[in-house]
Design a protein around this motif. Structure first.
Motif, PDB file in Angstrom:
ATOM      1  N   THR A 129      60.447 -27.692   7.313  1.00 18.90           N
ATOM      2  CA  THR A 129      58.998 -27.530   7.098  1.00 18.90           C
ATOM      3  C   THR A 129      58.419 -26.529   8.107  1.00 18.90           C
ATOM      4  N   ASP A 130      59.151 -26.250   9.151  1.00 19.73           N
ATOM      5  CA  ASP A 130      58.686 -25.328  10.207  1.00 19.73           C
ATOM      6  C   ASP A 130      58.344 -23.939   9.629  1.00 19.73           C
ATOM      7  N   ALA A 131      57.121 -23.481   9.909  1.00 24.81           N
ATOM      8  CA  ALA A 131      56.633 -22.239   9.295  1.00 24.81           C
ATOM      9  C   ALA A 131      57.437 -21.021   9.749  1.00 24.81           C
ATOM     10  N   LYS A 132      57.848 -21.020  11.007  1.00 23.34           N
ATOM     11  CA  LYS A 132      58.578 -19.858  11.519  1.00 23.34           C
ATOM     12  C   LYS A 132      59.955 -19.743  10.844  1.00 23.34           C
ATOM     13  N   ILE A 133      60.622 -20.877  10.686  1.00 19.89           N
ATOM     14  CA  ILE A 133      61.945 -20.848  10.034  1.00 19.89           C
ATOM     15  C   ILE A 133      61.803 -20.485   8.554  1.00 19.89           C
ATOM     16  N   ARG A 134      60.767 -21.008   7.941  1.00 20.43           N
ATOM     17  CA  ARG A 134      60.538 -20.629   6.534  1.00 20.43           C
ATOM     18  C   ARG A 134      60.331 -19.121   6.410  1.00 20.43           C
ATOM     19  N   GLU A 194      61.546 -16.813   8.425  1.00 20.84           N
ATOM     20  CA  GLU A 194      62.860 -16.164   8.599  1.00 20.84           C
ATOM     21  C   GLU A 194      63.688 -16.263   7.308  1.00 20.84           C
ATOM     22  N   LEU A 195      63.651 -17.437   6.707  1.00 19.30           N
ATOM     23  CA  LEU A 195      64.439 -17.625   5.473  1.00 19.30           C
ATOM     24  C   LEU A 195      63.905 -16.766   4.325  1.00 19.30           C
ATOM     25  N   SER A 196      62.623 -16.507   4.353  1.00 18.89           N
ATOM     26  CA  SER A 196      62.041 -15.731   3.255  1.00 18.89           C
ATOM     27  C   SER A 196      62.652 -14.332   3.166  1.00 18.89           C
ATOM     28  N   ALA A 197      63.191 -13.862   4.296  1.00 17.29           N
ATOM     29  CA  ALA A 197      63.801 -12.529   4.299  1.00 17.29           C
ATOM     30  C   ALA A 197      65.197 -12.516   3.684  1.00 17.29           C
ATOM     31  N   THR A 198      65.726 -13.698   3.333  1.00 17.48           N
ATOM     32  CA  THR A 198      67.107 -13.759   2.823  1.00 17.48           C
ATOM     33  C   THR A 198      67.159 -13.778   1.299  1.00 17.48           C
ATOM     34  N   THR A 199      66.022 -13.704   0.661  1.00 16.71           N
ATOM     35  CA  THR A 199      66.033 -13.771  -0.805  1.00 16.71           C
ATOM     36  C   THR A 199      64.983 -12.846  -1.415  1.00 16.71           C
ATOM     37  N   HIS A 200      65.304 -12.477  -2.602  1.00 18.29           N
ATOM     38  CA  HIS A 200      64.437 -11.743  -3.489  1.00 18.29           C
ATOM     39  C   HIS A 200      63.124 -12.507  -3.721  1.00 18.29           C
ATOM     40  N   HIS A 258      58.335 -14.708  -1.693  1.00 16.68           N
ATOM     41  CA  HIS A 258      56.991 -15.283  -1.886  1.00 16.68           C
ATOM     42  C   HIS A 258      57.064 -16.782  -2.181  1.00 16.68           C
ATOM     43  N   ILE A 259      58.118 -17.218  -2.874  1.00 14.02           N
ATOM     44  CA  ILE A 259      58.256 -18.659  -3.161  1.00 14.02           C
ATOM     45  C   ILE A 259      58.573 -19.409  -1.868  1.00 14.02           C
ATOM     46  N   VAL A 260      59.493 -18.857  -1.097  1.00 14.42           N
ATOM     47  CA  VAL A 260      59.884 -19.492   0.173  1.00 14.42           C
ATOM     48  C   VAL A 260      58.688 -19.551   1.124  1.00 14.42           C
ATOM     49  N   LEU A 261      57.915 -18.495   1.148  1.00 19.85           N
ATOM     50  CA  LEU A 261      56.733 -18.460   2.031  1.00 19.85           C
ATOM     51  C   LEU A 261      55.651 -19.423   1.551  1.00 19.85           C
ATOM     52  N   GLY A 262      55.525 -19.563   0.253  1.00 25.69           N
ATOM     53  CA  GLY A 262      54.462 -20.401  -0.306  1.00 25.69           C
ATOM     54  C   GLY A 262      54.804 -21.883  -0.357  1.00 25.69           C
ATOM     55  N   ALA A 263      56.102 -22.197  -0.261  1.00 23.04           N
ATOM     56  CA  ALA A 263      56.520 -23.607  -0.340  1.00 23.04           C
ATOM     57  C   ALA A 263      56.140 -24.343   0.943  1.00 23.04           C
ATOM     58  N   ILE A 287      64.474 -27.621   1.057  1.00 24.26           N
ATOM     59  CA  ILE A 287      65.642 -28.461   1.335  1.00 24.26           C
ATOM     60  C   ILE A 287      66.870 -27.626   1.010  1.00 24.26           C
ATOM     61  N   ALA A 288      67.633 -27.330   2.063  1.00 21.79           N
ATOM     62  CA  ALA A 288      68.883 -26.596   1.867  1.00 21.79           C
ATOM     63  C   ALA A 288      69.970 -27.625   1.584  1.00 21.79           C
ATOM     64  N   VAL A 289      70.704 -27.387   0.499  1.00 21.09           N
ATOM     65  CA  VAL A 289      71.758 -28.317   0.075  1.00 21.09           C
ATOM     66  C   VAL A 289      73.110 -27.688   0.388  1.00 21.09           C
TER      67      VAL A 289
END
Lengths: 169, 169
Positions: free
Chosen positions: A53-58, A60-66, A69-74, A78-80
């Protein structure tokens, strides 16, 4: 009961836009708990989870996918993962991960939340594991993005049932 | 609603013993229809199905698995395939097959039926495909055995939730 379950299966949609309301921690646990009641081969229970839920990690993760915007907005991700010390069959363990994720998505909807299964992020799975500081033991299977849906007008479609049923013997 | 869906997820069990009551054709269609409402990558809908109720074919199939008594005792089998002309990613398509099968198992329970996911039969998938007269285009993902449960006292277990949640960030 019968109809409610089947209705829930038919009405689940991928929710990609969320309000800025946080998700209760209990709801996140409930979603994971639904996941682990998936079946697995030999009941090996190979799934592992990282809840973010941490905004900073979210960010960082947003840069790993096309789909940044979804990752930033969520409100939560939950990484499985599959635990390489527990898996026994590459096909069956991935299928079980899929069953687990489907349970999670159905549970999210049942809790008036919504989610979307992010698979494209697997292209950068090493980077995701690095951001989450995960050892090689854990293999990323998918990331589920979650939140309170901003709207409910998502459309989806399936081909006609007869297209899928090849034979009745 | 929320509780009913999550309850259904928690209370689904693998049913391996069935009465000799036949399954209505409509119910089999309803189960497959639940399956195709699984998500799939790029919505490619890669799953295909063969529905088997014929006793002779069930008997032939029973010789392809360690679990022949389940195959013989089931009133119907649904063989789930991936269409090689539609699949796009070996991991994501198998995960989607798992999501599809989980929907089918939940739908079966919701219809007062029961089922079990047979994975061990993949060891003889060429033989299964031969019995069902399937071309190389279709890859067997699993077989689901279905029937009216002979009893409902199946137990299952999962490790504690904390075992699965590796981190909360």
């Amino acid at each position: 009961m019968a109809n409610k379950i089947i209705k829930a299966i038919h009405e689940r949609r991928s929710r990609r836009e969320f309000t800025d309301k946080a998700i209760a921690g209990d709801d996140l646990q409930e979603i994971v708990r639904a996941g682990i009641w998936a079946p697995s081969g030999l009941n090996n229970q190979p799934w592992r989870f990282v809840i973010i839920t941490d905004a900073k990690i979210r960010e960082e993760l947003s840069a790993t996918t096309h789909y940044s915007h979804i990752v930033l907005g969520a409100q939560a991700l939950i990484a499985v993962f599959l635990d390489s010390e527990v898996v026994y069959d590459p096909v069956k363990d991935q299928q079980s991960a899929g069953a687990c994720i489907q349970n999670m998505l159905l549970a999210a909807e049942a809790l008036s939340l919504g989610g979307v299964w992010l698979g494209q992020i697997l292209k950068k799975k090493e980077q995701v594991c690095q951001i989450l500081d995960m050892s090689d033991r854990y293999e990323l299977a998918a990331v589920v993005a979650l939140g309170h849906p901003a709207h409910y007008d998502q459309k989806s479609n399936r081909k006609d049932l007869n297209h899928f049923i090849l034979k009745t013997l």
